[in-house]
Design a protein around this motif. Structure first.
Motif, PDB file in Angstrom:
ATOM      1  N   GLN A  15       0.832  -1.191   0.000  1.00  0.00           N
ATOM      2  CA  GLN A  15       0.000   0.000   0.000  1.00  0.00           C
ATOM      3  C   GLN A  15       0.874   1.252   0.000  1.00  0.00           C
ATOM      4  OE1 GLN A  15      -2.871   0.082   3.144  1.00  0.00           O
ATOM      5  NE2 GLN A  15      -3.963   1.855   2.327  1.00  0.00           N
ATOM      6  N   TYR A  16       0.410   2.287  -0.699  1.00  0.00           N
ATOM      7  CA  TYR A  16       1.114   3.564  -0.692  1.00  0.00           C
ATOM      8  C   TYR A  16       0.940   4.218   0.685  1.00  0.00           C
ATOM      9  CZ  TYR A  16       1.200   3.108  -5.787  1.00  0.00           C
ATOM     10  OH  TYR A  16       1.399   2.654  -7.062  1.00  0.00           O
ATOM     11  N   PRO A  17       1.998   4.853   1.219  1.00  0.00           N
ATOM     12  CA  PRO A  17       1.881   5.510   2.523  1.00  0.00           C
ATOM     13  C   PRO A  17       0.930   6.702   2.497  1.00  0.00           C
ATOM     14  CG  PRO A  17       4.010   5.981   1.515  1.00  0.00           C
ATOM     15  CD  PRO A  17       3.364   4.918   0.681  1.00  0.00           C
ATOM     16  N   ARG A  18       0.729   7.276   1.313  1.00  0.00           N
ATOM     17  CA  ARG A  18      -0.304   8.302   1.089  1.00  0.00           C
ATOM     18  C   ARG A  18      -0.863   8.034  -0.291  1.00  0.00           C
ATOM     19  NH1 ARG A  18       4.635  10.984   0.919  1.00  0.00           N
ATOM     20  NH2 ARG A  18       4.388  11.614   3.082  1.00  0.00           N
ATOM     21  N   THR A  19      -1.998   8.615  -0.613  1.00  0.00           N
ATOM     22  CA  THR A  19      -2.676   8.294  -1.858  1.00  0.00           C
ATOM     23  C   THR A  19      -1.821   8.652  -3.074  1.00  0.00           C
ATOM     24  OG1 THR A  19      -4.827   8.684  -0.837  1.00  0.00           O
ATOM     25  CG2 THR A  19      -4.750   8.663  -3.239  1.00  0.00           C
ATOM     26  N   ALA A  20      -1.631   7.681  -3.936  1.00  0.00           N
ATOM     27  CA  ALA A  20      -0.955   7.948  -5.212  1.00  0.00           C
ATOM     28  C   ALA A  20      -1.948   8.614  -6.146  1.00  0.00           C
ATOM     29  CB  ALA A  20      -0.440   6.647  -5.815  1.00  0.00           C
ATOM     30  N   ARG A  21      -1.470   9.574  -6.934  1.00  0.00           N
ATOM     31  CA  ARG A  21      -2.400  10.354  -7.757  1.00  0.00           C
ATOM     32  C   ARG A  21      -2.795   9.613  -9.037  1.00  0.00           C
ATOM     33  NH1 ARG A  21      -2.448  16.807  -8.598  1.00  0.00           N
ATOM     34  NH2 ARG A  21      -4.086  16.913 -10.166  1.00  0.00           N
ATOM     35  N   ASP A  22      -1.826   9.166  -9.805  1.00  0.00           N
ATOM     36  CA  ASP A  22      -2.140   8.441 -11.045  1.00  0.00           C
ATOM     37  C   ASP A  22      -0.935   7.607 -11.477  1.00  0.00           C
ATOM     38  OD1 ASP A  22      -3.281   7.481 -13.342  1.00  0.00           O
ATOM     39  OD2 ASP A  22      -3.455   9.402 -14.360  1.00  0.00           O
ATOM     40  N   PRO A  23      -0.661   6.492 -10.778  1.00  0.00           N
ATOM     41  CA  PRO A  23       0.476   5.641 -11.153  1.00  0.00           C
ATOM     42  C   PRO A  23       0.214   4.953 -12.485  1.00  0.00           C
ATOM     43  CG  PRO A  23      -0.812   4.618  -9.410  1.00  0.00           C
ATOM     44  CD  PRO A  23      -1.387   5.979  -9.612  1.00  0.00           C
ATOM     45  N   GLU A  24       1.209   4.997 -13.387  1.00  0.00           N
ATOM     46  CA  GLU A  24       0.986   4.531 -14.754  1.00  0.00           C
ATOM     47  C   GLU A  24       1.995   3.502 -15.257  1.00  0.00           C
ATOM     48  OE1 GLU A  24      -1.432   4.943 -16.683  1.00  0.00           O
ATOM     49  OE2 GLU A  24      -2.532   6.705 -16.028  1.00  0.00           O
ATOM     50  N   ASP A  25       3.130   3.332 -14.597  1.00  0.00           N
ATOM     51  CA  ASP A  25       4.100   2.347 -15.074  1.00  0.00           C
ATOM     52  C   ASP A  25       4.898   1.839 -13.889  1.00  0.00           C
ATOM     53  OD1 ASP A  25       5.269   0.714 -16.945  1.00  0.00           O
ATOM     54  OD2 ASP A  25       6.327   2.297 -18.028  1.00  0.00           O
ATOM     55  N   LEU A  26       5.619   0.739 -14.113  1.00  0.00           N
ATOM     56  CA  LEU A  26       6.334   0.067 -13.037  1.00  0.00           C
ATOM     57  C   LEU A  26       7.600  -0.565 -13.609  1.00  0.00           C
ATOM     58  CD1 LEU A  26       4.636  -2.219 -10.388  1.00  0.00           C
ATOM     59  CD2 LEU A  26       6.649  -3.022 -11.603  1.00  0.00           C
ATOM     60  N   ALA A  27       8.691  -0.561 -12.828  1.00  0.00           N
ATOM     61  CA  ALA A  27       9.952  -1.150 -13.280  1.00  0.00           C
ATOM     62  C   ALA A  27      10.700  -1.710 -12.082  1.00  0.00           C
ATOM     63  CB  ALA A  27      10.806  -0.103 -14.000  1.00  0.00           C
ATOM     64  N   VAL A  28      11.575  -2.658 -12.344  1.00  0.00           N
ATOM     65  CA  VAL A  28      12.522  -3.161 -11.345  1.00  0.00           C
ATOM     66  C   VAL A  28      13.908  -2.969 -11.927  1.00  0.00           C
ATOM     67  CG1 VAL A  28      13.301  -5.132  -9.990  1.00  0.00           C
ATOM     68  CG2 VAL A  28      10.859  -4.852 -10.467  1.00  0.00           C
ATOM     69  N   ASP A  29      14.782  -2.227 -11.222  1.00  0.00           N
ATOM     70  CA  ASP A  29      16.101  -1.954 -11.786  1.00  0.00           C
ATOM     71  C   ASP A  29      17.076  -3.080 -11.465  1.00  0.00           C
ATOM     72  OD1 ASP A  29      17.117  -1.569  -9.199  1.00  0.00           O
ATOM     73  OD2 ASP A  29      17.058   0.620  -9.325  1.00  0.00           O
ATOM     74  N   ARG A  54       2.338  17.744 -18.070  1.00  0.00           N
ATOM     75  CA  ARG A  54       2.256  16.807 -19.187  1.00  0.00           C
ATOM     76  C   ARG A  54       1.680  15.487 -18.682  1.00  0.00           C
ATOM     77  NH1 ARG A  54       6.629  20.101 -19.912  1.00  0.00           N
ATOM     78  NH2 ARG A  54       7.404  20.514 -22.031  1.00  0.00           N
ATOM     79  N   ASP A  55       1.010  14.773 -19.563  1.00  0.00           N
ATOM     80  CA  ASP A  55       0.524  13.436 -19.245  1.00  0.00           C
ATOM     81  C   ASP A  55       1.573  12.435 -19.711  1.00  0.00           C
ATOM     82  OD1 ASP A  55      -1.147  11.415 -18.395  1.00  0.00           O
ATOM     83  OD2 ASP A  55      -2.344  11.394 -20.238  1.00  0.00           O
ATOM     84  N   ALA A  56       1.921  11.478 -18.866  1.00  0.00           N
ATOM     85  CA  ALA A  56       2.933  10.477 -19.226  1.00  0.00           C
ATOM     86  C   ALA A  56       2.560   9.137 -18.622  1.00  0.00           C
ATOM     87  CB  ALA A  56       4.318  10.912 -18.750  1.00  0.00           C
ATOM     88  N   GLU A  57       2.965   8.054 -19.294  1.00  0.00           N
ATOM     89  CA  GLU A  57       2.640   6.709 -18.824  1.00  0.00           C
ATOM     90  C   GLU A  57       3.810   5.740 -18.964  1.00  0.00           C
ATOM     91  OE1 GLU A  57      -0.942   5.233 -20.580  1.00  0.00           O
ATOM     92  OE2 GLU A  57      -2.186   6.855 -19.798  1.00  0.00           O
ATOM     93  N   ALA A  58       4.993   6.217 -19.341  1.00  0.00           N
ATOM     94  CA  ALA A  58       6.104   5.312 -19.638  1.00  0.00           C
ATOM     95  C   ALA A  58       7.334   5.670 -18.815  1.00  0.00           C
ATOM     96  CB  ALA A  58       6.438   5.362 -21.124  1.00  0.00           C
ATOM     97  N   LEU A  59       7.909   4.676 -18.149  1.00  0.00           N
ATOM     98  CA  LEU A  59       9.108   4.836 -17.328  1.00  0.00           C
ATOM     99  C   LEU A  59      10.137   3.773 -17.691  1.00  0.00           C
ATOM    100  CD1 LEU A  59      10.632   6.033 -14.792  1.00  0.00           C
ATOM    101  CD2 LEU A  59       9.489   4.215 -13.478  1.00  0.00           C
TER     102      LEU A  59
END
Length: 345
Positions: free
Chosen positions: A77-91, A143-148
């Motif tokens: 769970q996020y410690p506070r509300t996430a606004r609009d999470p759009e992508d995910l990665a593992v480095d 800007r709107d973005a969805e790619a990380l």
């Protein structure tokens, strides 16, 4: 006042390698009702990480761990509300990155209030706590973005959603729990092609950038639209240079309902995708269009790369680059707004 500008010429690739592959195979289905609107996907040794970008109850917007059969095994769970999470990665160090970078304008079904900063959330390998890092675009314009993507130096690279997406990178140290956003650097543009691949958004869907990923060994990167996947060979870990100046291999991802998430398989021989939609989400596997990379002792093992998460049909695309005038983009965004508003905050 709306000022209509003539479209600027986009750079042309001298050569665009293409592949022809079989239709995708279904890997598994995410049937847990808690997992809605998946917009980010990453691979672990025990299965997958996914994140949802919205939920009727914001407290239920989380990062989920899945086994290889797509069964939910835990959530963060996020410690506070996430606004609009759009992508995910593992480095390559096993750190989980969540890109809270979505910012839908009123034209695309969002609210009338644009965000002054965007955010990345990170979770170190073996941890169960997410930390927030606020960023800002260099000109301060939302800007709107969805790619990380995360490059070889551990720097985040963000691609905006708009046609001829802008590419930004953080070239300064990553701040934590900051109020003022750390300023990003604009490093170029990612140029989609006019592929004509069938998708729910028509020709605009071939241009909107909806996700990205880097292979576990760091030698290749992929950027996707609603219609296609663009793979690039990465040299020296410079992901931004690869996606802004490299020659892509393009794989069609036809008719995915709301195709947003993408990830490489652990061995980088395949591309995994999943659609951002309510109801059971299906993880699909496409063959990678790039040749297998030679073995390298520098590449992290699959076990190390997967230690981060805590337990809890291709077609040719050799046509000219996409040129979209401002008038066309605005008109189609208005049409898309009705459908988008029904499913996004």
């Amino acid at each position: 006042m709306l000022v209509l500008l003539a479209p600027a010429p986009a750079p042309a690739y001298a050569h665009v390698p293409t592949q022809v592959s079989a239709a995708p195979t279904e890997v598994c289905r995410i049937t847990d009702p808690a997992v809605t609107e998946v917009s980010g996907l990453a691979v672990t040794p025990t299965g997958y990480l996914v994140e949802n970008d919205s939920n009727p109850d914001p407290a239920k917007t989380r990062v989920f761990t899945l086994d290889k059969a797509c069964k939910v095994t835990g959530s963060i769970q996020y410690p506070r509300t996430a606004r609009d999470p759009e992508d995910l990665a593992v480095d390559r160090k096993g750190t989980v990155w969540i890109a809270d970078i979505g910012d839908n304008s009123p034209l695309t079904g969002g609210s009338g209030t644009r965000r002054s900063t965007i955010a990345l959330w990170t979770m170190a390998a073996g941890s169960t706590q997410l930390k927030i890092h606020r960023l800002v675009y260099p000109d301060g314009v939302p800007r709107d973005a969805e790619a990380l993507l995360i490059d070889g130096q551990g720097r985040p690279v963000i691609v905006t959603k708009d046609p001829n997406g802008e590419v930004f990178r953080l070239d300064t140290p990553l701040p934590t729990d900051n109020t003022e956003g750390a300023k990003l650097t604009r490093v170029g543009t990612f140029v989609p092609q006019r592929t004509g691949t069938s998708n729910p958004w028509g020709f605009l869907g071939v241009a909107w950038v909806t996700g990205a990923a880097v292979s576990a060994d760091g030698t290749r990167a992929v950027v996707r639209t609603y219609a296609d996947a663009y793979e690039f060979e990465v040299t020296g870990g410079d992901v931004a240079k690869a996606i802004t100046t490299g020659r892509p291999t393009v794989t069609a991802l036809p008719d995915e309902p709301q195709g947003e998430a993408i990830a490489y398989t652990a061995d980088a021989t395949g591309l995994l995708t999943v659609s951002d939609q309510n109801g059971p989400a299906v993880i699909l596997r496409y063959a990678s269009g790039l040749k297998p990379a030679p073995p390298s002792s520098a590449a992290p093992s699959a076990t190390h790369a997967a230690a981060a998460p805590p337990k809890a049909p291709a077609r040719s695309a050799t046509r000219a680059p996409l040129l979209l005038g401002a008038f066309t983009v605005v008109a189609l965004m208005l049409v898309a707004a009705v459908a988008r508003r029904a499913r996004k905050r």
